[in-house]
Design a protein around this motif. Structure first.
Motif, PDB file in Angstrom:
ATOM      1  N   UNK A   1       5.113   4.131 -22.986  1.00  0.00           N
ATOM      2  CA  UNK A   1       4.988   3.465 -24.219  1.00  0.00           C
ATOM      3  C   UNK A   1       3.534   2.948 -24.679  1.00  0.00           C
TER       4      UNK A   1
ATOM      5  N   UNK B   1       1.168   1.829 -27.651  1.00  0.00           N
ATOM      6  CA  UNK B   1       0.895   1.700 -29.028  1.00  0.00           C
ATOM      7  C   UNK B   1      -0.495   0.708 -29.059  1.00  0.00           C
ATOM      8  N   UNK B   2      -1.335   1.101 -29.876  1.00  0.00           N
ATOM      9  CA  UNK B   2      -2.512   0.522 -30.085  1.00  0.00           C
ATOM     10  C   UNK B   2      -2.486  -0.336 -31.476  1.00  0.00           C
ATOM     11  N   UNK B   3      -3.008  -1.575 -31.109  1.00  0.00           N
ATOM     12  CA  UNK B   3      -2.567  -2.543 -32.358  1.00  0.00           C
ATOM     13  C   UNK B   3      -4.077  -2.928 -32.841  1.00  0.00           C
TER      14      UNK B   3
ATOM     15  N   UNK C   1      -6.422   0.965 -13.897  1.00  0.00           N
ATOM     16  CA  UNK C   1      -7.132   2.041 -14.976  1.00  0.00           C
ATOM     17  C   UNK C   1      -6.571   1.820 -16.221  1.00  0.00           C
TER      18      UNK C   1
ATOM     19  N   UNK D   1      -6.650   3.996 -19.602  1.00  0.00           N
ATOM     20  CA  UNK D   1      -7.046   5.374 -20.171  1.00  0.00           C
ATOM     21  C   UNK D   1      -7.194   5.276 -21.630  1.00  0.00           C
ATOM     22  N   UNK D   2      -6.724   4.156 -22.084  1.00  0.00           N
ATOM     23  CA  UNK D   2      -6.810   3.851 -23.560  1.00  0.00           C
ATOM     24  C   UNK D   2      -8.102   3.543 -23.971  1.00  0.00           C
TER      25      UNK D   2
ATOM     26  N   UNK E   1     -10.045   6.821 -25.221  1.00  0.00           N
ATOM     27  CA  UNK E   1      -9.968   7.401 -26.570  1.00  0.00           C
ATOM     28  C   UNK E   1      -9.955   6.371 -27.496  1.00  0.00           C
ATOM     29  N   UNK E   2      -9.830   4.990 -27.397  1.00  0.00           N
ATOM     30  CA  UNK E   2      -9.610   4.009 -28.500  1.00  0.00           C
ATOM     31  C   UNK E   2     -10.848   4.209 -29.300  1.00  0.00           C
TER      32      UNK E   2
ATOM     33  N   UNK F   1      -3.771  -3.213 -27.201  1.00  0.00           N
ATOM     34  CA  UNK F   1      -2.900  -2.231 -27.000  1.00  0.00           C
ATOM     35  C   UNK F   1      -1.929  -2.445 -25.790  1.00  0.00           C
TER      36      UNK F   1
ATOM     37  N   UNK G   1       0.482  -0.576 -23.080  1.00  0.00           N
ATOM     38  CA  UNK G   1       0.924   0.410 -22.231  1.00  0.00           C
ATOM     39  C   UNK G   1       1.708   0.051 -21.041  1.00  0.00           C
TER      40      UNK G   1
END
Lengths: 160, 160
Positions: free
Chosen positions: A145, A147-149, B123, B125-126, B129-130, B144, B146
């Motif tokens: 899951x 989701x980026x807020x 880690x 990973x977001x 790419x954020x 975010x 995860x």
DNA sequence: GTGCAATTGACACAACGTCTCATCTGAAAT
DNA sequence: ATTTCAGATGAGACGTTGTGTCAATTGCAC
């Protein structure tokens, strides 16, 4: 006979996995679900939404507009539509479940705190690390899951 | 005087950001929160948990065990502890909020569907790419979520 | 010890979702 | 077109989770 009137779009979901109402109904029929009036109304209402919506919103919608569907029926039908990939159930910034149009397959969202819009994106940064994490921790990954807020451009310009 | 009895660990949270009960209480006192009997009991009960737990579980715990704290008090205290970083509020596979020990700062979890254990990993990973996503979509990222769901090794060996 | 503001907790309330069961209806068979 | 019946409906009870209120209580600074 699905997709009859003007044979719109032809078979299967169109671009970006979006279903039209007749396609959604056809998908239900294919799996052996009956095409009842409440289900048509709910599918129509669900696919009409431009933003993520809660089940309870549709309950309210259904009560006033279209066909007067009961709470149980709305919840059941949304569950079916989600199972079919017509809708996805995601979580908003508060952790509340909301529905958006489209299949959940490797879909992740930029969720705007202000207007609630959920912008899907397909880059999956999790896949890269999931394998490594699984090995390191002896963990069998079934799903994830992400989701980026934050705030979308429109909302930032509206209220600085 | 935090960490008194046997001067366990010394000041600040120990490895992996875990707080001891005295440290948690000291953190509350530092921020001007009163150290009441219910708060001690709730902090103790919360930090005793080895798995993610729901607020309601602690309500039940508190009712029988330790100090008999009311529902409102449990919810309020958990909120405080989460705000202080003693606990984090995460979501289980069903989207229900649960608490785990430790600060939420860039914490992500491997959540076992079977036993509920939440293995934290650091880690992120977001982050990679954020930035790109933010630029591409004119989106200001605030945070975010995860969580990776699956089955841990123990549960797989127990029930194949 | 005293005083006061922070805190408590019992209770009411609300949102969300599930379950039951008598009734209804889509669609397959005729 | 009619019959038939399993699948579907929906009203309402119920359970869970969480919030809000407010009189009574209690830490803690003085």
């Amino acid at each position: 006979m699905p997709g009859s009137t003007t044979d719109r779009q032809n078979a299967g979901p169109g671009k970006a996995g979006a279903y039209s109402v007749p396609q959604a109904l056809a998908a239900m029929a294919d799996r052996g679900f009956r095409l009842t009036a409440p289900r048509r109304a709910i599918a129509t209402a669900a696919l009409r939404q431009e933003r993520p919506f809660t089940a309870e919103q549709l309950v309210a919608d259904a009560a006033t507009g279209d066909g007067e569907s009961g709470r149980s029926t709305v919840y059941r039908t949304l569950e079916i539509l989600a199972a079919l990939g017509v809708l996805s159930r995601i979580l908003d910034a508060s952790g509340r479940p909301v529905y958006v149009a489209g299949a959940p397959v490797h879909r992740h969202h930029l969720v705007c705190d202000a207007c609630g819009t959920a912008l899907p994106f397909n880059v999956c940064p999790v896949a890269d690390i999931a394998d490594a994490l699984a090995r390191e921790n002896d963990f069998e990954v079934r799903g994830h899951l992400l989701e980026i807020f934050g705030t979308c451009g429109d909302c930032r310009t509206e209220s600085p």
